[in-house]
Design an enzyme around this catalytic site. Structure first.
Site, mmCIF file in Angstrom:
data_model
loop_
_atom_site.group_PDB
_atom_site.id
_atom_site.type_symbol
_atom_site.label_atom_id
_atom_site.label_comp_id
_atom_site.label_asym_id
_atom_site.label_seq_id
_atom_site.Cartn_x
_atom_site.Cartn_y
_atom_site.Cartn_z
ATOM 1 C CE LYS A 168 -0.558 -33.787 96.985
ATOM 2 N NZ LYS A 168 -0.526 -33.315 95.468
ATOM 3 C CE LYS A 243 -7.790 -31.853 99.139
ATOM 4 N NZ LYS A 243 -9.050 -33.136 97.714
#
Ligand code: NAD
Length: 292
Positions: A168, A243
């Site tokens: 990811k 993030k």
């Protein structure tokens, strides 16, 4: 039909839980925010008083929480109370180290576990077309696959514990870098008097082709569905891109990988966020690059 506990019913968790209800599962939900619980109730989720009550009788536990510290604290609370042999699936995007710690907590209590972060955003969560990137043992993955299916367009088993989170953040580091590259090219084209459409027509069928250009074009016009056509309403908020880029840089430092463009992308998104871009789509960084 399986009894599934769903902890974290926010922008992503709520539509994911709704798809599990539609698939015929019993979903026991918990979230800290009453307004999110009300939405979940409307979707057919049975609301529980706390996370422990939700997991007590569940065969599968899914978490969709903001960050690693939330996942670890919830796992510490619920793992000792979970049904023997239950499967824990964490779909939050978190750092690889916390993901591995979460697997260890699950193992300590005799539970199967996978990390299974997603890509596809809130649109994919509602449509049940998310891509799941899974990390964990073959056994745990085999158990998880049919549970993930009603929420998924694609499910990839990436490797052992933490491999889903690794995939990811590597993917999103590519995305952050490529969006900045595409946005810079449009800003340069503007200065050179080249139209957006002309650059798009050439680059979308040339070696500059990439997803940030052809599916998510940061200028209005060439790709009607991209957030640029609705004043950069997310989509995928710049705060979430920052993030993920920070996670990629933490991971790079920990692993001794050299990622100078990832580091630069993280810095540019930090500046864009600090200057008011946090709630806008991440493709809105084009306005920051224009100096607006
Ligand atoms: P969100 O803030 O909307 O939802 C998180 C939910 O977790 C909130 O409702 C919050 O109240 C709840 N929560 C926090 N601590 C809790 C606890 N201890 N017990 C129970 N509930 C708790 O965030 P989101 O957009 O749904 O994202 C969730 C995760 O998915 C994040 O890790 C994010 O990075 C990732 N993600 C988001 C997107 C996106 O487009 N929104 C896309 C891919 C991945």
């Amino acid at each position: 039909m399986t009894t599934i506990a769903f902890i974290g019913l926010g922008n992503m968790g709520n539509p994911m839980a709704a798809n599990l209800v539609k698939a015929g599962h019993t979903v026991l939900g918990f979230d800290l925010m009453p307004e999110n619980l009300a939405v979940a109730r409307d979707h057919g989720v049975t609301i529980m008083a706390n996370a422990v009550a939700a997991v007590k009788d569940a065969d599968v536990v899914i978490t969709m929480l903001p960050a690693g510290k939330h996942v670890l604290s919830v796992y510490e609370d619920i793992a000792p109370k979970a049904k023997q042999g239950a499967l824990f699936i964490d779909s939050s995007t978190i750092d690889v180290e916390s993901a591995r710690k979460a697997h260890a907590v699950a193992k300590k209590h005799g539970l199967a576990s996978i990390d299974a972060p997603v890509s596809g955003g809130t649109g994919g969560a509602s449509a049940g077309t998310l891509t799941f990137m899974a990390g964990g043992s073959d056994d745990a993955f085999t158990k998880a696959e049919p549970i993930l299916k009603p929420m998924a367009g694609r499910i990839v088993h990436c490797g052992g514990d933490g491999a889903g989170q690794a995939a990811k953040i590597c993917n999103n580091m590519i995305l952050g870098i490529s969006m900045i590259g595409v946005a810079e090219a449009f800003v340069l084209a503007e200065k050179l008097g080249l139209s957006h459409q002309a650059l798009f027509d050439v680059a979308s069928t040339s070696s500059g082709q990439c997803w940030s250009l052809t599916s998510y074009c940061p200028v209005p016009g060439p790709v009607p569905a991209s957030p640029a056509n609705r004043d950069y309403k997310p989509g995928f908020a710049a705060a979430l891109m920052l993030k993920d880029l920070k996670l990629s840089q933490e991971a790079a430092q920990g692993a001794g990988a050299v990622t100078p463009l990832g580091a630069e992308a993280a810095q540019l998104y930090a500046l864009f966020n600090a200057q008011g871009g946090a709630a806008s789509d991440f493709s809105g960084i084009i306005n920051f690059l224009r100096g607006k």
